[in-house]
Write an enzyme that holds these catalytic residues in place. Structure first.
Site, PDB file in Angstrom:
ATOM      1  N   HIS A 203      32.185  38.076  32.688  1.00  0.00           N
ATOM      2  CA  HIS A 203      33.590  38.358  32.579  1.00  0.00           C
ATOM      3  C   HIS A 203      33.917  39.942  33.153  1.00  0.00           C
ATOM      4  O   HIS A 203      33.046  40.787  33.200  1.00  0.00           O
ATOM      5  CB  HIS A 203      34.175  38.488  31.008  1.00  0.00           C
ATOM      6  CG  HIS A 203      35.504  38.565  30.845  1.00  0.00           C
ATOM      7  ND1 HIS A 203      36.494  37.915  31.392  1.00  0.00           N
ATOM      8  CD2 HIS A 203      36.192  39.446  30.051  1.00  0.00           C
ATOM      9  CE1 HIS A 203      37.862  38.152  31.081  1.00  0.00           C
ATOM     10  NE2 HIS A 203      37.429  39.196  30.113  1.00  0.00           N
TER      11      HIS A 203
ATOM     12  N   GLN B   3      45.600  36.753  32.159  1.00  0.00           N
ATOM     13  CA  GLN B   3      45.361  35.941  33.120  1.00  0.00           C
ATOM     14  C   GLN B   3      45.207  34.527  32.589  1.00  0.00           C
ATOM     15  O   GLN B   3      45.175  33.449  33.707  1.00  0.00           O
ATOM     16  CB  GLN B   3      43.516  36.244  33.456  1.00  0.00           C
ATOM     17  CG  GLN B   3      42.647  35.805  32.378  1.00  0.00           C
ATOM     18  CD  GLN B   3      41.127  36.223  32.477  1.00  0.00           C
ATOM     19  OE1 GLN B   3      40.852  37.292  32.569  1.00  0.00           O
ATOM     20  NE2 GLN B   3      40.613  34.932  33.452  1.00  0.00           N
TER      21      GLN B   3
ATOM     22  N   CYS C 241      39.754  36.782  36.187  1.00  0.00           N
ATOM     23  CA  CYS C 241      39.483  38.064  35.574  1.00  0.00           C
ATOM     24  C   CYS C 241      39.023  39.307  36.353  1.00  0.00           C
ATOM     25  O   CYS C 241      39.759  40.304  36.608  1.00  0.00           O
ATOM     26  CB  CYS C 241      38.325  38.244  34.308  1.00  0.00           C
ATOM     27  SG  CYS C 241      36.743  37.426  34.997  1.00  0.00           S
TER      28      CYS C 241
END
Length: 332
Positions: free
Chosen positions: A279, A136, A142
């Site tokens: 995340h 990414q 993400c």
């Protein structure tokens, strides 16, 4: 300035790294990761600053790896000369997007019969339908990578036709999510369902870690979403059952400094517990080694991070909240 002062102190304490001088280790690191900080106009100031960060990180890695009780090791990677504020751009799960009432119920007891019906291990990493690990880069996308990989895999299993889907389409076109400023994987699936499908990377545009103009057209579609759902929170067996049935699961987790330096083994840092998720990753299997149960996770930081882009993390203890927000997608 305080952060840099601490770096200087630790850097001064490290004179040799695995038989190498500081300069040799630093130059080898830059060569391996394709980094060049030398600018004649600043007399090497930027290079020296990055070197100090690298040497500080090296001291942390050596200290961790010399411990006797951890189940994982740390290693140098692309983040080793970055400040925390810099590598944190590689996160991007937005916790404000979490549905408010889905995860309130916890499962404290696991039905023995359900557990016994599951295989001891499952590993999709080398499955023909699993694409190569992607990167990414310094974009908080993400959530887009966590959304596309399960759809790629599930579509391939259903159609027997491998496909590489475009995260850039989600970054550019999904206006519920915020591109490089974060988002949530189920919102991405909702967008794909409403837009009519997910574009093939080869037909949309090359991913460049930036939000651009939405160029999606129906002729680009490589896979479609039929439905998606969450798995019951903190129910490990439910997660395993869902993974067996639907394929890899999109999950959210809490990332702290040690995870950026993860090298191999089963991640177990208590520092990530009881903190907000930040995340999104994908779970692709599970197993047990030396009595320690673990999940196999797929990150979106490229194949040079961790175990060829993957990681292992303790299973059954909700490590880093990774068992709170699991979700699966069903293709058309």
């Amino acid at each position: 300035m305080k952060f840099l002062d601490v770096i200087v102190v630790f850097a001064m304490a490290v004179s040799v790294i695995d038989g190498q001088s500081d300069d040799e280790a630093w130059n080898e690191y830059k060569k391996e990761h394709g980094k060049n900080y030398w600018f004649y106009i600043d007399g090497g100031l930027r290079d020296r600053m990055r070197k100090r960060i690298f040497l500080y990180r090296n001291a942390e890695i050596k200290r961790h790896n010399s411990g006797k009780f951890s189940t994982y090791t740390q290693a140098h990677n692309y983040f080793s000369d970055m400040r925390p504020s810099e590598w944190q751009r590689y996160l991007g799960a937005n916790p404000t997007k979490i549905p408010s009432n889905i995860f309130s119920e916890e499962t404290n007891t696991i039905d023995t019969q359900r557990r016994q019906s599951l295989p001891e291990n499952l590993d999709y990493r080398n499955d023909p339908c699993m694409p190569e690990v992607k990167n990414q880069a310094a974009c908080g996308s993400c959530w887009a990578f966590a959304a596309t990989n399960p759809l790629e895999f599930a579509h391939c299993k259903k159609s027997n036709a491998p496909v590489i889907l475009s995260e850039k389409q989600l970054v550019d076109c999904d206006r519920v999510n915020a591109g490089c400023n974060g988002g949530w994987y189920t919102d991405a699936w909702d967008y794909i369902e409403k837009a009519g499908g997910s574009a093939q990377t080869s037909l949309y545009a090359r991913y460049n870690a930036r939000r651009g103009i939405c160029r999606f057209r129906k002729r680009m579609i490589g896979a479609k979403v039929s439905s998606f759902s969450y798995v019951k929170a903190n129910d490990v067996v439910a997660m395993q059952e869902a993974m067996q049935t639907y394929g890899p699961l999109a999950v959210a987790m809490t990332v702290v400094n040690s995870f950026a330096s993860y090298g191999s083994g089963i991640y177990d840092d208590a520092a990530c517990d009881n903190r907000e998720v930040n995340h999104a990753v994908v779970l692709v299997g599970w197993d047990t080694v030396d009595g320690v149960d673990y999940w196999i996770g797929r990150n979106s930081w490229g194949p040079k991070w961790g175990e060829n882009g993957y990681f292992r993390i303790k299973r059954g203890v909700n490590k880093c909240k990774i068992e709170n927000y699991a979700a699966y997608v069903v293709p058309v």
